[in-house]
Design a protein around this motif. Sequence first.
Motif, PDB file in Angstrom:
ATOM      1  N   GLU A  16      61.613 -39.322 120.263  1.00 48.21           N
ATOM      2  CA  GLU A  16      62.668 -38.317 120.428  1.00 48.21           C
ATOM      3  C   GLU A  16      61.785 -37.115 120.528  1.00 48.21           C
ATOM      4  O   GLU A  16      60.956 -36.760 119.731  1.00 48.21           O
ATOM      5  CB  GLU A  16      63.337 -38.335 119.203  1.00 48.21           C
ATOM      6  N   ASP A  48      63.876 -40.522 124.448  1.00 45.89           N
ATOM      7  CA  ASP A  48      65.134 -40.633 123.899  1.00 45.89           C
ATOM      8  C   ASP A  48      65.857 -39.320 123.747  1.00 45.89           C
ATOM      9  O   ASP A  48      65.590 -38.653 122.872  1.00 45.89           O
ATOM     10  CB  ASP A  48      64.924 -41.412 122.409  1.00 45.89           C
ATOM     11  N   ALA A  51      70.144 -37.508 121.411  1.00 47.45           N
ATOM     12  CA  ALA A  51      70.228 -36.225 120.421  1.00 47.45           C
ATOM     13  C   ALA A  51      70.030 -34.859 121.114  1.00 47.45           C
ATOM     14  O   ALA A  51      70.681 -33.823 121.114  1.00 47.45           O
ATOM     15  CB  ALA A  51      69.950 -36.369 119.016  1.00 47.45           C
ATOM     16  N   SER A  76      72.995 -39.909 125.866  1.00 48.66           N
ATOM     17  CA  SER A  76      74.321 -40.365 125.465  1.00 48.66           C
ATOM     18  C   SER A  76      75.168 -39.149 125.077  1.00 48.66           C
ATOM     19  O   SER A  76      75.678 -38.517 125.736  1.00 48.66           O
ATOM     20  CB  SER A  76      73.979 -41.347 124.450  1.00 48.66           C
ATOM     21  N   LYS A  77      75.290 -38.960 123.518  1.00 53.82           N
ATOM     22  CA  LYS A  77      75.827 -38.032 123.016  1.00 53.82           C
ATOM     23  C   LYS A  77      76.646 -37.017 123.932  1.00 53.82           C
ATOM     24  O   LYS A  77      78.058 -36.988 124.333  1.00 53.82           O
ATOM     25  CB  LYS A  77      75.421 -37.321 121.718  1.00 53.82           C
TER      26      LYS A  77
HETATM   27  C1  LIG Z   1      67.982 -40.136 118.947  1.00 50.70           C
HETATM   28  C2  LIG Z   1      69.157 -41.012 119.038  1.00 50.70           C
HETATM   29  N1  LIG Z   1      69.041 -42.300 119.776  1.00 50.70           N
HETATM   30  C3  LIG Z   1      69.858 -43.057 119.869  1.00 50.70           C
HETATM   31  C4  LIG Z   1      70.857 -43.024 119.219  1.00 50.70           C
HETATM   32  C5  LIG Z   1      71.976 -44.039 119.579  1.00 50.70           C
HETATM   33  O1  LIG Z   1      73.095 -43.768 120.289  1.00 50.70           O
HETATM   34  P1  LIG Z   1      74.088 -44.404 120.894  1.00 50.70           P
HETATM   35  O2  LIG Z   1      75.237 -44.253 119.502  1.00 50.70           O
HETATM   36  O3  LIG Z   1      74.789 -43.648 122.037  1.00 50.70           O
HETATM   37  O4  LIG Z   1      73.812 -45.821 121.106  1.00 50.70           O
HETATM   38  C6  LIG Z   1      71.372 -41.941 118.377  1.00 50.70           C
HETATM   39  C7  LIG Z   1      72.446 -41.892 117.409  1.00 50.70           C
HETATM   40  O5  LIG Z   1      72.444 -41.113 116.895  1.00 50.70           O
HETATM   41  C8  LIG Z   1      70.214 -40.989 118.384  1.00 50.70           C
HETATM   42  O6  LIG Z   1      70.275 -39.753 117.532  1.00 50.70           O
END
Ligand SMILES: Cc1ncc(COP(=O)(O)O)c(C=O)c1O
Length: 242
Positions: A16, A48, A51, A76-77
């Motif tokens: 991350e 990743d 966030a 994603s988010k």
């Molecule tokens: C850095 C990170 N990766 C993955 C995820 C999981 O994402 P998703 O809920 O879209 O599967 C999150 C969720 O909080 C996250 O903060």
Amino acid sequence: ELMRRQGSQVAAVVVEPVLGSGAVPLTREYVAELLRLRREHGFLLVADEVATGFGRTGSFFASQEWAGHPDLLIASKGLTNGTSAAAVVVAARSVAAAFEDDSAVLTHGETQAGTPVTCATILATISEMRRLDAVAMGKRLAARLDTALAELLATHPLVAATTGLGCFRSLRLLRADGSPLPQSEVPDLVAAIRRAGAIVHPGVNGVQLFPALTYTEQDLAELLECIQAGLNAHVAGTGMRQ
Ligand SMILES: Cc1ncc(COP(=O)(O)O)c(C=O)c1O
């Protein structure tokens, strides 16, 4: 350390760009070492950005600030601004090229992936971000956050540190005796700030802040007032003296 333990068996390293738990950005040196290890061992580097993506840290993607690009990027988010469930894995050309070979098979299946509604949501989100110039808005908000959090750090005796990047921040707090705020007290602190009017995320020895990129100056001032009020109420409630 990972390479030493795993030898050349490591196929991918997932990081991350700003560690969600604690809002800790990877340092320039850390990223440089990761890129060096990738050259040496040939693993895929996965960012990743679930966030950190979509303007949260000051660039569209946080890994754009790295000295080399990741091989895979997960988002994603912010991809739909939370309006519908969606996630993507973006592959660098060097990775995607393997699938241009007729005989290549991607062994991955999804029942609900890539529905027209989801794709429309993603496109609408990106188009609205462009219309608002949301990344620039986030950068301006981050600059105001820098000033406000530095002021809080300088003036509030129980604020020990602020961490994070852009609009992805944390406040590390102390007890009156100078020890870090115990994790067991974090839910009470979050509740006190909530009673004061703002919902913040529990963090490491404190709270985390993810203000919307569209926050106005007034919104930010209100958030900080609620944090101060919540922090003071928590201190009073636990019998701690400032
Ligand atoms: C850095 C990170 N990766 C993955 C995820 C999981 O994402 P998703 O809920 O879209 O599967 C999150 C969720 O909080 C996250 O903060």
